[in-house]
Design a protein around this motif. Structure first.
Motif, mmCIF file in Angstrom:
data_model
loop_
_atom_site.group_PDB
_atom_site.id
_atom_site.type_symbol
_atom_site.label_atom_id
_atom_site.label_comp_id
_atom_site.label_asym_id
_atom_site.label_seq_id
_atom_site.Cartn_x
_atom_site.Cartn_y
_atom_site.Cartn_z
ATOM 1 N N LEU A 95 3.074 13.457 -0.970
ATOM 2 C CA LEU A 95 1.759 14.138 -0.984
ATOM 3 C C LEU A 95 1.230 13.838 0.670
ATOM 4 O O LEU A 95 -0.189 14.385 1.030
ATOM 5 C CB LEU A 95 1.285 12.774 -1.932
ATOM 6 C CG LEU A 95 1.182 12.255 -2.981
ATOM 7 C CD1 LEU A 95 0.092 11.053 -3.212
ATOM 8 C CD2 LEU A 95 0.555 13.853 -3.951
ATOM 9 N N THR A 96 2.081 13.409 1.437
ATOM 10 C CA THR A 96 1.398 13.134 2.283
ATOM 11 C C THR A 96 1.928 14.492 3.492
ATOM 12 O O THR A 96 2.912 15.511 3.218
ATOM 13 C CB THR A 96 2.265 11.934 3.982
ATOM 14 O OG1 THR A 96 3.901 12.361 3.425
ATOM 15 C CG2 THR A 96 2.142 11.429 2.979
ATOM 16 N N THR A 97 1.053 15.509 4.460
ATOM 17 C CA THR A 97 1.936 16.325 5.224
ATOM 18 C C THR A 97 2.239 15.250 6.491
ATOM 19 O O THR A 97 2.819 14.840 6.993
ATOM 20 C CB THR A 97 -0.087 16.950 5.537
ATOM 21 O OG1 THR A 97 -0.378 16.234 6.778
ATOM 22 C CG2 THR A 97 -1.001 16.734 4.777
ATOM 23 N N HIS A 98 2.818 16.884 7.611
ATOM 24 C CA HIS A 98 2.881 16.531 8.298
ATOM 25 C C HIS A 98 2.678 15.780 9.284
ATOM 26 O O HIS A 98 3.190 15.160 10.141
ATOM 27 C CB HIS A 98 3.307 18.120 9.071
ATOM 28 C CG HIS A 98 4.580 17.903 10.677
ATOM 29 N ND1 HIS A 98 5.473 17.363 10.662
ATOM 30 C CD2 HIS A 98 4.207 18.279 11.804
ATOM 31 C CE1 HIS A 98 6.407 17.269 11.598
ATOM 32 N NE2 HIS A 98 5.204 18.208 12.980
ATOM 33 N N GLY A 99 1.156 16.097 9.414
ATOM 34 C CA GLY A 99 0.329 15.583 10.570
ATOM 35 C C GLY A 99 -0.051 13.740 10.035
ATOM 36 O O GLY A 99 0.212 13.060 11.008
ATOM 37 N N ARG B 138 2.996 12.063 8.419
ATOM 38 C CA ARG B 138 4.084 11.289 8.763
ATOM 39 C C ARG B 138 4.030 11.265 10.376
ATOM 40 O O ARG B 138 4.819 10.462 10.390
ATOM 41 C CB ARG B 138 5.686 12.822 8.438
ATOM 42 C CG ARG B 138 5.196 12.196 7.230
ATOM 43 C CD ARG B 138 6.279 13.452 6.487
ATOM 44 N NE ARG B 138 6.358 13.943 5.056
ATOM 45 C CZ ARG B 138 7.686 14.011 4.812
ATOM 46 N NH1 ARG B 138 8.315 13.801 4.861
ATOM 47 N NH2 ARG B 138 7.184 14.282 2.910
ATOM 48 N N LEU B 139 3.840 11.954 10.982
ATOM 49 C CA LEU B 139 3.621 12.206 12.985
ATOM 50 C C LEU B 139 2.407 10.524 12.664
ATOM 51 O O LEU B 139 3.500 9.468 14.026
ATOM 52 C CB LEU B 139 2.797 13.025 13.168
ATOM 53 C CG LEU B 139 3.751 14.619 13.688
ATOM 54 C CD1 LEU B 139 2.825 15.248 14.192
ATOM 55 C CD2 LEU B 139 4.632 13.682 14.048
ATOM 56 N N LYS B 140 1.369 10.540 12.299
ATOM 57 C CA LYS B 140 0.747 9.399 12.913
ATOM 58 C C LYS B 140 1.629 8.152 11.585
ATOM 59 O O LYS B 140 1.947 6.974 12.794
ATOM 60 C CB LYS B 140 -0.486 9.365 11.597
ATOM 61 C CG LYS B 140 -1.319 10.575 12.113
ATOM 62 C CD LYS B 140 -2.220 10.225 11.124
ATOM 63 C CE LYS B 140 -3.695 11.650 12.171
ATOM 64 N NZ LYS B 140 -4.201 11.889 11.369
ATOM 65 N N LEU B 141 2.388 8.151 10.942
ATOM 66 C CA LEU B 141 3.217 7.214 10.663
ATOM 67 C C LEU B 141 4.259 6.737 11.344
ATOM 68 O O LEU B 141 4.489 5.377 11.946
ATOM 69 C CB LEU B 141 3.314 6.980 8.910
ATOM 70 C CG LEU B 141 2.295 7.178 8.267
ATOM 71 C CD1 LEU B 141 2.786 7.349 6.090
ATOM 72 C CD2 LEU B 141 2.034 5.899 8.142
ATOM 73 N N ARG B 142 4.967 7.935 11.744
ATOM 74 C CA ARG B 142 5.942 7.888 12.952
ATOM 75 C C ARG B 142 5.734 6.272 13.695
ATOM 76 O O ARG B 142 6.658 5.422 14.720
ATOM 77 C CB ARG B 142 6.674 8.557 12.828
ATOM 78 C CG ARG B 142 7.896 9.247 13.480
ATOM 79 C CD ARG B 142 8.404 10.008 13.824
ATOM 80 N NE ARG B 142 9.141 11.199 12.975
ATOM 81 C CZ ARG B 142 8.364 11.941 12.055
ATOM 82 N NH1 ARG B 142 7.776 12.598 13.088
ATOM 83 N NH2 ARG B 142 8.819 13.120 10.812
ATOM 84 N N LEU C 29 1.164 -0.688 -0.273
ATOM 85 C CA LEU C 29 0.067 0.111 -0.261
ATOM 86 C C LEU C 29 0.857 0.756 -0.132
ATOM 87 O O LEU C 29 0.648 2.462 -0.924
ATOM 88 C CB LEU C 29 -0.839 -0.327 1.231
ATOM 89 C CG LEU C 29 -2.267 -1.275 1.559
ATOM 90 C CD1 LEU C 29 -2.697 -1.226 2.664
ATOM 91 C CD2 LEU C 29 -2.742 -1.002 0.146
ATOM 92 N N ILE C 30 2.322 1.446 -0.039
ATOM 93 C CA ILE C 30 2.630 2.085 0.442
ATOM 94 C C ILE C 30 2.843 2.001 -0.541
ATOM 95 O O ILE C 30 4.911 1.810 -1.298
ATOM 96 C CB ILE C 30 4.178 2.313 1.532
ATOM 97 C CG1 ILE C 30 3.887 1.998 2.952
ATOM 98 C CG2 ILE C 30 5.304 3.210 1.453
ATOM 99 C CD1 ILE C 30 4.331 1.173 3.516
ATOM 100 N N LYS D 260 5.163 1.860 17.165
ATOM 101 C CA LYS D 260 5.398 0.716 18.087
ATOM 102 C C LYS D 260 5.129 -0.991 17.095
ATOM 103 O O LYS D 260 6.092 -1.627 18.167
ATOM 104 C CB LYS D 260 3.263 0.428 17.548
ATOM 105 C CG LYS D 260 2.858 2.145 18.451
ATOM 106 C CD LYS D 260 1.102 1.900 18.792
ATOM 107 C CE LYS D 260 0.731 3.307 19.010
ATOM 108 N NZ LYS D 260 -0.752 2.636 18.577
ATOM 109 N N TRP D 261 5.531 -0.783 15.951
ATOM 110 C CA TRP D 261 6.583 -1.424 15.497
ATOM 111 C C TRP D 261 7.255 -1.897 16.175
ATOM 112 O O TRP D 261 7.662 -3.439 16.095
ATOM 113 C CB TRP D 261 6.638 -1.693 13.686
ATOM 114 C CG TRP D 261 4.428 -1.873 13.502
ATOM 115 C CD1 TRP D 261 3.869 -1.221 12.514
ATOM 116 C CD2 TRP D 261 4.630 -3.143 13.098
ATOM 117 N NE1 TRP D 261 2.473 -1.898 12.407
ATOM 118 C CE2 TRP D 261 2.689 -3.144 12.110
ATOM 119 C CE3 TRP D 261 4.786 -4.746 12.950
ATOM 120 C CZ2 TRP D 261 2.110 -4.360 11.454
ATOM 121 C CZ3 TRP D 261 3.914 -5.730 12.455
ATOM 122 C CH2 TRP D 261 2.720 -5.152 11.856
ATOM 123 N N ASP D 262 8.160 -1.263 16.108
ATOM 124 C CA ASP D 262 9.186 -1.366 16.440
ATOM 125 C C ASP D 262 9.752 -1.385 17.869
ATOM 126 O O ASP D 262 10.794 -2.234 18.348
ATOM 127 C CB ASP D 262 10.918 0.203 15.936
ATOM 128 C CG ASP D 262 11.767 -0.051 16.267
ATOM 129 O OD1 ASP D 262 12.691 -0.298 15.657
ATOM 130 O OD2 ASP D 262 12.550 0.549 17.154
#
Length: 333
Positions: free
Chosen positions: A262-266, A268-272, A254-255, A277-279
């Motif tokens: 295209l992504t905003t700063h917000g 990217r924060l969600k993805l981070r 999906l990535i 959590k994954w890490d």
């Protein structure tokens, strides 16, 4: 031939729809179109009806109009059991016959030696599951044209508490159909299903009601998910890791590379936060362990690589000839 209506006996057990009001109105309007199927007569001149019981019941409401009825005589008097066998054959080939009507006739043939030859085995198994459901309950659902297969399945579910009653109400109100019943059947036949507690069983069944179409493999992982999330088991670990990897690969697809622009700063924060959590949960994957399983394919592969001999290098010997000072190089292999 025409037979006096008073000379026709019905020895059929009460069926699912005793109301013949509409049928009676149709008979008054159009008359008797299709002949009844009977056998006989006996010594008293009586005939036993084989097929057409509801029409006979409707016509008996007005004997003055239907003093004589059209009939086809199948043969001489036999027995109730043999008549039921013939009824079973006829009903199983009629599209308009209800599933419960077929099942009731099938049950009446319980002691009939040739009963199994009258109905396909797949249909026999479904009918036998309905034995545990009280007849008044079956009739209640049949009047609403609800699936008898789903009814028998849900009625026999165990370990659900009051949730089973909720499922029965959903079935009665048409929220659960035969398709849902087949999906639930795929779940409960999984060996791991019996290891689930009440809450886990409810979670699984609730999920499949909302997501009816899934494969048998998905059914297995739905149950496995409930077990492994609460308390992982070593005997299921390989299947579970495979499932997790498949899910992660699906997410990775999906990535798209254009997401970065295209992504905003917000976003990217969600993805981070998700990656953190994954890490945190998978930190142990990248940590080296002191002990390895020598049977592991990965370890064996590494050990084989370590034992591979390095290619020989050419040894060079330089000799200087004293006579004219020219260098002569010799290569040894």
């Amino acid at each position: 031939m025409n037979i006096l209506i008073d000379n026709i006996i019905c020895d059929v057990r009460e069926r699912t729809n005793p109301d013949v009001t509409e049928l009676y109105s149709s008979l008054l309007k159009h008359g008797q179109i299709e002949a009844l199927l009977v056998e006989g007569p006996n010594q008293d001149g009586k005939y036993y009806i084989i097929h057409g019981c509801r029409r006979l019941r409707a016509m008996k409401q007005n004997k003055s109009t239907f003093r004589e009825v059209k009939c086809n005589v199948h043969g001489n008097i036999t027995s109730t059991r043999k008549r039921n066998a013939l009824r079973c054959i006829i009903i199983s080939n009629l599209k308009k016959a209800t599933g419960l009507d077929q099942q009731l006739v099938y049950e009446e043939l319980e002691c009939f030696p040739q009963r199994e030859s009258l109905i396909p085995k797949s249909k026999q198994k479904r009918m036998e599951k309905g034995y545990d459901v009280p007849q008044e309950v079956r009739i209640k659902y049949e009047k609403r044209r609800r699936s008898q297969d789903a009814l028998a399945l849900i009625y026999n579910l165990e370990g659900l508490g009051t949730y089973r009653e909720e499922l029965l109400n959903l079935l009665l109100n048409g929220k659960i159909t035969t398709v849902h019943g087949d999906a639930i059947k795929r779940i409960v036949k999984e060996p791991l299903y019996n290891e689930l507690n009440r809450v886990q069983k409810i979670n699984v069944i609730d999920y499949i009601i909302k997501n009816v179409k899934f494969t048998d493999n998905k059914a297995n992982f739905l149950i496995l998910e409930q077990i492994m999330k609460k308390k992982p088991q070593k005997r299921n670990i390989h299947s579970w890791i495979e499932f997790i990897c498949d899910q992660m690969e699906g997410i990775s697809e999906l990535i798209h590379k254009d997401l970065e622009s295209l992504t905003t700063h917000g976003d990217r924060l969600k993805l981070r936060r998700s990656l953190e959590k994954w890490d945190k949960k998978l930190k142990w994957v990248n940590e080296e362990k002191k002990e390895y399983d020598i049977s592991s394919p990965l370890v064996n592969e590494q050990s084989q690589q370590e034992t591979v001999k390095k290619p020989k290098t050419h040894k060079r010997l330089v000799v200087i000839e004293k006579r004219n000072g020219n260098k002569i190089t010799f290569s040894f292999h």
